[in-house]
Motif scaffolding. Structure first.
Motif, PDB file in Angstrom:
ATOM      1  N   SER A  91       0.862  -1.182   0.000  1.00 37.88           N
ATOM      2  CA  SER A  91       0.000   0.000   0.000  1.00 37.88           C
ATOM      3  C   SER A  91       0.895   1.228   0.000  1.00 37.88           C
ATOM      4  O   SER A  91       1.924   1.257   0.685  1.00 37.88           O
ATOM      5  N   VAL A  92       0.495   2.245  -0.755  1.00 37.66           N
ATOM      6  CA  VAL A  92       1.294   3.453  -0.911  1.00 37.66           C
ATOM      7  C   VAL A  92       0.479   4.659  -0.465  1.00 37.66           C
ATOM      8  O   VAL A  92      -0.651   4.844  -0.919  1.00 37.66           O
ATOM      9  N   MET A  93       1.061   5.461   0.422  1.00 35.00           N
ATOM     10  CA  MET A  93       0.437   6.700   0.885  1.00 35.00           C
ATOM     11  C   MET A  93       1.137   7.884   0.214  1.00 35.00           C
ATOM     12  O   MET A  93       2.336   8.089   0.396  1.00 35.00           O
ATOM     13  N   ILE A  94       0.370   8.655  -0.554  1.00 39.05           N
ATOM     14  CA  ILE A  94       0.893   9.826  -1.253  1.00 39.05           C
ATOM     15  C   ILE A  94       0.465  11.065  -0.474  1.00 39.05           C
ATOM     16  O   ILE A  94      -0.710  11.203  -0.128  1.00 39.05           O
ATOM     17  N   HIS A  95       1.410  11.956  -0.229  1.00 38.93           N
ATOM     18  CA  HIS A  95       1.064  13.183   0.495  1.00 38.93           C
ATOM     19  C   HIS A  95       2.142  14.241   0.322  1.00 38.93           C
ATOM     20  O   HIS A  95       3.105  14.058  -0.421  1.00 38.93           O
ATOM     21  N   PHE A  96       1.935  15.368   1.009  1.00 38.19           N
ATOM     22  CA  PHE A  96       2.852  16.500   1.050  1.00 38.19           C
ATOM     23  C   PHE A  96       3.139  16.991  -0.374  1.00 38.19           C
ATOM     24  O   PHE A  96       2.217  17.118  -1.165  1.00 38.19           O
ATOM     25  N   THR A  97       4.388  17.266  -0.731  1.00 43.26           N
ATOM     26  CA  THR A  97       4.676  17.864  -2.042  1.00 43.26           C
ATOM     27  C   THR A  97       4.581  16.858  -3.199  1.00 43.26           C
ATOM     28  O   THR A  97       4.680  17.259  -4.356  1.00 43.26           O
ATOM     29  N   ALA A  98       4.368  15.590  -2.899  1.00 43.37           N
ATOM     30  CA  ALA A  98       4.186  14.595  -3.964  1.00 43.37           C
ATOM     31  C   ALA A  98       2.745  14.546  -4.462  1.00 43.37           C
ATOM     32  O   ALA A  98       2.468  13.884  -5.456  1.00 43.37           O
ATOM     33  N   THR A  99       1.847  15.247  -3.815  1.00 45.18           N
ATOM     34  CA  THR A  99       0.422  15.177  -4.139  1.00 45.18           C
ATOM     35  C   THR A  99       0.114  15.330  -5.635  1.00 45.18           C
ATOM     36  O   THR A  99      -0.756  14.615  -6.147  1.00 45.18           O
ATOM     37  N   PRO A 100       0.781  16.201  -6.394  1.00 47.35           N
ATOM     38  CA  PRO A 100       0.429  16.337  -7.817  1.00 47.35           C
ATOM     39  C   PRO A 100       0.547  15.066  -8.660  1.00 47.35           C
ATOM     40  O   PRO A 100      -0.042  15.007  -9.734  1.00 47.35           O
TER      41      PRO A 100
END
Length: 175
Positions: A91-100
């Motif tokens: 499972s991968v959690m995307i957040h912060f400046t990677a959001t785009p």
């Protein structure tokens, strides 16, 4: 003559390294080297549950996010080692400046002037069972909650919440 010999040796080693890199399952990223002398430390009949983060964006918007490449490499390593696809649960959690990286190609093109370089790898990983989540706090903070996103990416309340819940369910955390 000595310079020519050194140049030939460097060229040979470079070609050898290119040939030795493989992408056993995920073809769009995650290149690895086959290591014939490597010993096995796993039992491939058990499930492998891992949660990973993609939190840093890239400066060059036409570049693949290196964290996605790392996830693909991990998947390829497991598959190359003999772990059946059904025993790999990432499972991968995307957040912060990677959001785009969550944006559809059309939205990414509109915002950054290039197609989303992450789409193909996200789609290939998802087709192989990798689950993707984006932090709800990140999309609301960046005011992109209504922007169309890759359908392989689901929203969770927050990345911190999602990671902690998955850890409690037995997922190993790999930052």
């Amino acid at each position: 003559m000595k310079k020519l010999t050194v140049l030939a040796a460097i060229l040979f080693l470079s070609v050898f390294n290119l040939v030795a890199q493989i992408n056993p399952t995920i073809k769009k990223g995650g290149s690895m080297y086959a290591v014939p002398e490597a010993v096995s430390v796993g039992e491939w009949t058990q499930p492998y549950k891992i949660v990973m983060e993609v939190m840093n964006g890239v400066e060059k918007k036409d570049s693949l996010n290196p964290s996605l490449d790392r996830i693909a490499r991990l998947y390829n390593l497991y598959r190359h080692s003999g772990v059946p696809k059904e025993n790999i649960d990432i499972s991968v959690m995307i957040h912060f400046t990677a959001t785009p990286i969550i944006f559809t190609d059309e939205v990414y093109q509109k915002k950054f002037g290039v197609q989303n370089p992450n789409t193909a790898l996200i789609d290939e990983l998802a087709a192989n069972g990798v689950k993707f989540y984006v932090c709800g706090q990140s999309i609301y903070k960046r005011k992109v909650e209504n922007e169309p996103r890759n359908p392989n990416i689901k929203v969770v309340l927050s990345a911190m919440y999602g990671i902690s819940i998955l850890q409690m369910k037995g997922y190993a955390y790999m930052p």
